[in-house]
Design an enzyme around this catalytic site. Structure first.
Site, PDB file in Angstrom:
ATOM      1  N   ASN A 108       0.922  -1.143   0.201  1.00 11.01           N
ATOM      2  CA  ASN A 108       0.037  -0.164  -0.145  1.00 11.01           C
ATOM      3  C   ASN A 108       0.856   1.354   0.054  1.00 11.01           C
ATOM      4  OD1 ASN A 108       0.722  -0.586   2.523  1.00 11.01           O
ATOM      5  ND2 ASN A 108      -1.396  -0.156   3.552  1.00 11.01           N
TER       6      ASN A 108
ATOM      7  N   GLU B 258       6.100  -3.940  11.647  1.00 13.77           N
ATOM      8  CA  GLU B 258       4.805  -3.110  11.620  1.00 13.77           C
ATOM      9  C   GLU B 258       3.715  -3.851  10.992  1.00 13.77           C
ATOM     10  OE1 GLU B 258       4.405  -0.499  13.131  1.00 13.77           O
ATOM     11  OE2 GLU B 258       6.383   0.209  13.769  1.00 13.77           O
TER      12      GLU B 258
ATOM     13  N   CYS C  75      -2.929   0.968   6.816  1.00 15.75           N
ATOM     14  CA  CYS C  75      -2.773   0.133   8.124  1.00 15.75           C
ATOM     15  C   CYS C  75      -3.423   0.907   9.287  1.00 15.75           C
ATOM     16  CB  CYS C  75      -1.302   0.074   8.451  1.00 15.75           C
ATOM     17  SG  CYS C  75      -0.303   1.521   8.495  1.00 15.75           S
TER      18      CYS C  75
END
Ligand code: NAP
Length: 502
Positions: free
Chosen positions: A169, A270, A304
């Site tokens: 992304n 992450e 996210c």
């Protein structure tokens, strides 16, 4: 245009090359990986499917290059990073073009991602010269039983080779957030951009163009490499490679699997999130609605830190749902080239997954505020009201433009739902009562809580971290530089305590 002009070198016929030993190469495998355009659902680009042997060669080259790089003065390392940042920004148009075609990022946002990445690299160079230019002096007589006869000088030294794996992304921004800190700290960097896996992720070609900007800046050969290939084929080989001294990964559950397999190296993970938005009765409801739409639906919810569940007090729920619906009706749905707000999600399997969550909620009685509509990978924005905890969408990350609303009768109920999640990336709370907001922030088990704004990663120098399944360690420029170094001490031992003279 992508693959032309200064970028012509990175293309071999129809297949983009990989980058090793300071040059662009075709893989000996003779195989390539297709990158499918989410809008047309046709193959847009192809990248090399690198072999394990080629990965070995990259690691050998990186090891040699790193030794020399660690001895390169810090200011010179910073100078090269500034140069790369400027080149990156200069070539924002072709890189943004790749982001539009590979991951259907709206054209304006694609340019923003590249410019933000250039700024991140420059900031990292500046931050690096400050924090890596400092060390610590300790004297021994503060510890019981010691005299002042030992002086400890400690400073930060590089780890060696950092393996960087970003998600689809933000394939440029989340790559440079690893590359910049690794290089300024004196490490070599091996990048494995997203190409294709179970969910067929894209982003590699934009990342290859970005890497070429570092090549043009003149970094030593072997210091930066970029290997492409399916994560499922070379991923494990890379993450378990004995040459790797640190892994910085951003993505989904793959990160949990990597953490279990990786050796004794520092990990920065992450991962996913289910960011909760808690809305109290006294909140500014226009601000809430604007943030729910921006936070939940920007880049079609494929962030996210997207708002992924709204936990709203029953007394204000009708008003907010109405305001959000009015805003959703105005969103432009269509191709990224037209700068639409809602663009096709990254793959067909992503769209199928989102649809599965929506259908489960429908069967279990959620209220659809809009009609569910899908054409190919394009899903129209959908708000699901009256969602209950027995619905999958209450807990799972859709990564698409569909947002569940759960009505609550007390703040505690909202906090309980937030904390029952296996994720803990970010969250947000809307209230005019700052005292209450701080208490709620303390109670929410997430890496960051935003007060009166939707969750967001950045500005890029802010700490950024997830609790529980959302990650290990903390990002943000300073934290990443520190994470990619270790402390080295030199102790001066004096024959007698230093205060015995005079
Ligand atoms: P993903 O499927 O986990 O993929 C991430 C990266 O891992 C890709 O480069 C992928 O390469 C690679 N990979 C796959 N299998 C691998 C293996 N066995 N070993 C090593 N690497 C492997 O995630 P995604 O679909 O790209 O991104 C969406 C997820 O990322 C969401 O869950 C989102 O919440 C999360 N995300 C988190 C943050 C954050 O900072 N917390 C930021 C953005 C996104 P291939 O594509 O080549 O397979």
């Amino acid at each position: 245009m992508a693959g032309t002009g200064v970028f012509a070198d990175i293309l071999d016929g129809e297949v983009y090359k990989y980058y090793a030993d300071g040059e662009w190469r075709a893989s000996g495998s003779g195989k390539s990986v297709a990158i499918v355009n989410p809008t047309t659902r046709q193959t847009q680009y192809r990248v090399q499917a690198c072999t394990q042997e080629e990965v070995n060669k990259v690691m050998e080259g990186a090891k040699v290059a790193q030794k020399a790089w660690a001895r390169t003065p810090l200011w010179k390392r910073a100078e090269l990073l500034h140069k790369a940042a400027a080149i990156l920004k200069e070539h924002k148009a072709p890189i943004a073009e790749c982001l539009v075609k590979e991951i259907a990022k709206p054209a304006k946002d694609a340019v923003t991602e590249v410019v933000r990445s250039g700024d991140l690299v420059s900031y990292t160079a500046e931050e690096g010269v400050r924090i890596l230019g400092e060390g610590k002096l300790l004297v021994s007589d503060s510890f019981p039983g010691n005299e002042r006869n030992k002086y400890c000088l400690s400073s930060k030294v590089p780890l060696g080779i950092v393996l960087a794996i970003p998600p689809f992304n933000y394939p440029v921004n989340l790559a440079v957030s690893k590359i910049g800190p690794a290089l300024i700290a004196g490490n070599a960097l091996v990048l494995k951009p997203p190409t294709q896996c179970l969910l067929c992720n894209q982003g590699a070609v934009a990342a290859l163009h970005m890497v070429h900007c570092f090549h043009l800046a003149g970094f030593p050969k072997g210091l930066i490499s970029c290997v492409t290939g399916k994560g499922s084929e070379i991923g494990d080989f890379l993450t378990m490679h004995p040459g790797v001294n640190c892994i910085s990964f951003t993505g989904g559950d793959t990160g949990i699997a990597i953490s279990k397999k990786a050796g004794m190296v520092p990990l920065q993970m992450e991962l996913g999130g289910k960011d909760a938005c808690i809305v109290l009765e006294d909140a500014d409801l226009d601000l809430v609605a604007a943030n729910i739409v921006k936070g939940g639906f920007s880049y079609s919810g494929q962030r996210c830190t997207a708002v992924k569940v709204v936990l709203i007090m029953e007394t204000v729920a009708d008003t907010v749902v109405e305001k959000v619906n009015a805003k959703l009706a105005k969103l432009k749905v269509g191709p990224p080239e037209d700068n639409c707000d809602i663009t096709p999600v990254v793959t067909e399997s992503s769209a199928n997954f989102i649809e599965g969550l929506v259908m489960d909620a429908k069967e279990k009685g959620a209220t659809f505020c809009q009609e569910y509509r899908r054409e190919g990978n394009l899903i129209w924005p959908l708000l699901l009201d009256h969602v209950r905890p027995d619905m999958r969408i209450a807990w799972e990350e859709p990564f698409g433009p569909v947002l569940p609303v759960i009505r609550i009768n007390s703040v505690e109920e909202g906090i309980h739902h937030c904390n029952a999640s296996n994720f803990g990336l970010q969250g947000c709370v809307f209230t005019r009562d700052i005292n209450k907001a701080i208490m709620i922030s303390d109670a929410m088990e997430s890496g960051t809580v935003q007060i009166n704004s939707a969750p967001a990663r950045g500005p890029d120098h802010f700490p950024f971290q997830g609790l529980k399944d959302s990650g290990i360690g903390s990002q943000g420029i300073t934290n990443s530089i520190n994470m990619m170094t270790k402390v080295k001490s030199t102790v001066i031992n004096l024959p007698s305590p230093s205060y015995t003279m005079g």
